[in-house]
Design a protein around this motif. Structure first.
Motif, PDB file in Angstrom:
ATOM      1  N   UNK A   1       0.806  -1.231   0.000  1.00  0.00           N
ATOM      2  CA  UNK A   1       0.000   0.000   0.000  1.00  0.00           C
ATOM      3  C   UNK A   1       0.835   1.276   0.000  1.00  0.00           C
ATOM      4  N   UNK A   2       0.405   2.196  -0.848  1.00  0.00           N
ATOM      5  CA  UNK A   2       1.021   3.520  -0.894  1.00  0.00           C
ATOM      6  C   UNK A   2       0.643   4.285   0.379  1.00  0.00           C
ATOM      7  N   UNK A   3       1.540   5.106   0.872  1.00  0.00           N
ATOM      8  CA  UNK A   3       1.218   5.938   2.024  1.00  0.00           C
ATOM      9  C   UNK A   3       2.376   6.053   2.989  1.00  0.00           C
ATOM     10  N   UNK A   4       2.095   6.683   4.115  1.00  0.00           N
ATOM     11  CA  UNK A   4       3.067   6.819   5.195  1.00  0.00           C
ATOM     12  C   UNK A   4       2.610   5.917   6.327  1.00  0.00           C
ATOM     13  N   UNK A   5       3.456   4.980   6.693  1.00  0.00           N
ATOM     14  CA  UNK A   5       3.118   3.955   7.670  1.00  0.00           C
ATOM     15  C   UNK A   5       4.115   4.010   8.829  1.00  0.00           C
ATOM     16  N   UNK A   6       3.608   4.137  10.035  1.00  0.00           N
ATOM     17  CA  UNK A   6       4.482   4.144  11.215  1.00  0.00           C
ATOM     18  C   UNK A   6       4.929   2.720  11.530  1.00  0.00           C
ATOM     19  N   UNK A   7       6.130   2.602  12.044  1.00  0.00           N
ATOM     20  CA  UNK A   7       6.604   1.326  12.564  1.00  0.00           C
ATOM     21  C   UNK A   7       6.001   1.188  13.961  1.00  0.00           C
ATOM     22  N   UNK A   8       5.228   0.119  14.176  1.00  0.00           N
ATOM     23  CA  UNK A   8       4.471  -0.016  15.425  1.00  0.00           C
ATOM     24  C   UNK A   8       4.860  -1.242  16.254  1.00  0.00           C
ATOM     25  N   UNK A   9       5.811  -2.016  15.780  1.00  0.00           N
ATOM     26  CA  UNK A   9       6.229  -3.173  16.562  1.00  0.00           C
ATOM     27  C   UNK A   9       7.333  -3.948  15.889  1.00  0.00           C
TER      28      UNK A   9
ATOM     29  N   UNK B   1      10.501  -9.749  12.358  1.00  0.00           N
ATOM     30  CA  UNK B   1       9.409  -9.059  11.662  1.00  0.00           C
ATOM     31  C   UNK B   1       9.275  -7.659  12.239  1.00  0.00           C
ATOM     32  N   UNK B   2       9.297  -6.673  11.365  1.00  0.00           N
ATOM     33  CA  UNK B   2       9.038  -5.292  11.763  1.00  0.00           C
ATOM     34  C   UNK B   2       7.618  -4.980  11.289  1.00  0.00           C
ATOM     35  N   UNK B   3       6.768  -4.572  12.218  1.00  0.00           N
ATOM     36  CA  UNK B   3       5.354  -4.335  11.932  1.00  0.00           C
ATOM     37  C   UNK B   3       5.110  -2.887  11.531  1.00  0.00           C
ATOM     38  N   UNK B   4       4.365  -2.699  10.463  1.00  0.00           N
ATOM     39  CA  UNK B   4       3.950  -1.344  10.098  1.00  0.00           C
ATOM     40  C   UNK B   4       2.527  -1.123  10.604  1.00  0.00           C
ATOM     41  N   UNK B   5       2.118   0.110  10.637  1.00  0.00           N
ATOM     42  CA  UNK B   5       0.778   0.447  11.108  1.00  0.00           C
ATOM     43  C   UNK B   5      -0.281   0.398  10.018  1.00  0.00           C
ATOM     44  N   UNK B   6       0.000  -0.295   8.893  1.00  0.00           N
ATOM     45  CA  UNK B   6      -0.997  -0.383   7.833  1.00  0.00           C
ATOM     46  C   UNK B   6      -2.290  -1.007   8.359  1.00  0.00           C
ATOM     47  N   UNK B   7      -3.393  -0.284   8.221  1.00  0.00           N
ATOM     48  CA  UNK B   7      -4.742  -0.759   8.576  1.00  0.00           C
ATOM     49  C   UNK B   7      -4.799  -1.289  10.010  1.00  0.00           C
ATOM     50  N   UNK B   8      -4.114  -0.607  10.888  1.00  0.00           N
ATOM     51  CA  UNK B   8      -3.985  -1.030  12.285  1.00  0.00           C
ATOM     52  C   UNK B   8      -3.943   0.202  13.176  1.00  0.00           C
TER      53      UNK B   8
ATOM     54  N   UNK C   1      16.892  -3.379  11.782  1.00  0.00           N
ATOM     55  CA  UNK C   1      16.268  -3.557  13.103  1.00  0.00           C
ATOM     56  C   UNK C   1      17.092  -2.901  14.206  1.00  0.00           C
ATOM     57  N   UNK C   2      18.400  -2.928  14.070  1.00  0.00           N
ATOM     58  CA  UNK C   2      19.249  -2.274  15.082  1.00  0.00           C
ATOM     59  C   UNK C   2      19.144  -0.751  15.017  1.00  0.00           C
ATOM     60  N   UNK C   3      18.839  -0.221  13.835  1.00  0.00           N
ATOM     61  CA  UNK C   3      18.820   1.229  13.622  1.00  0.00           C
ATOM     62  C   UNK C   3      17.433   1.861  13.762  1.00  0.00           C
ATOM     63  N   UNK C   4      16.404   1.081  13.519  1.00  0.00           N
ATOM     64  CA  UNK C   4      15.043   1.621  13.470  1.00  0.00           C
ATOM     65  C   UNK C   4      14.536   1.918  14.882  1.00  0.00           C
ATOM     66  N   UNK C   5      13.597   2.795  14.975  1.00  0.00           N
ATOM     67  CA  UNK C   5      12.976   3.143  16.254  1.00  0.00           C
ATOM     68  C   UNK C   5      11.466   2.986  16.133  1.00  0.00           C
ATOM     69  N   UNK C   6      10.840   2.785  17.260  1.00  0.00           N
ATOM     70  CA  UNK C   6       9.378   2.758  17.305  1.00  0.00           C
ATOM     71  C   UNK C   6       8.870   4.089  16.777  1.00  0.00           C
ATOM     72  N   UNK C   7       7.885   4.042  15.911  1.00  0.00           N
ATOM     73  CA  UNK C   7       7.229   5.191  15.271  1.00  0.00           C
ATOM     74  C   UNK C   7       8.032   5.783  14.108  1.00  0.00           C
TER      75      UNK C   7
END
Length: 159
Positions: free
Chosen positions: A36-44, A102-109, A147-153
């Motif tokens: 999906x196109x868009x801006x998705x937050x990393x949520x988990x 697994x890095x979770x995005x906030x798509x439809x969540x 995964x080592x570099x990414x942050x929540x949100x």
């Protein structure tokens, strides 16, 4: 993080990746194979503690009963659920290494619109260039470094 035709641009680097076999979509639907196109937050972040070390302090372990609901008719659609679960789902603890991390995005969540598509994960790919069912996939070393570099949100932008 920004998806480009060459991969994900993140922290001054380009990380080669694959996307969904349905390409990029403005009208994501369950089962269409599109990213999906868009801006998705990393949520988990989820990981297999029997296979890898905890990748970040905010990562949660995947256990044998952990599943992801992909049944639009169920009230737990697009949520992590546990076995036994009678509705359509995807097993998170797989025999292959795709979901070891697994890095979770906030798509439809967290408030899923039924049928709009379940989870868009960032995970390991099967092989270079092999498309996903809509997720974004990387080589194992790249995924672990991200995964080592990414942050929540952190934001994932799919233009």
């Amino acid at each position: 993080m920004v998806l480009t035709p060459q991969g994900i641009r993140f922290q001054g680097r380009l990380w080669p990746c694959t996307i969904g076999k349905g390409g990029i979509s403005d009208r994501k639907r369950e089962g269409d194979g599109a990213t999906p196109r868009g801006t998705h937050a990393i949520v988990g972040m989820l990981y297999r503690p029997d296979r890898i070390a905890k990748p970040a302090d905010w990562a949660k372990p995947i256990g044998p009963p952990d599943l992801w609901s992909d049944d639009p008719a169920d009230e737990d659609y697009n949520m992590m659920v546990r076995a036994p679960y009678p509705h359509s789902h995807e097993r998170l603890r797989r025999s292959d290494p795709l979901y070891d991390l697994v890095i979770l995005t906030g798509w439809n969540w967290p408030y899923a619109v039924r049928g709009r598509g379940s989870a868009i994960f960032m995970h390991q790919y099967r092989r270079p260039g092999y498309p996903t069912e809509g997720c974004i996939a990387f080589s194992r070393p790249h995924l672990h470094e991200i995964a080592r570099r990414i942050r929540y949100r952190t934001r994932l932008i799919v233009p």
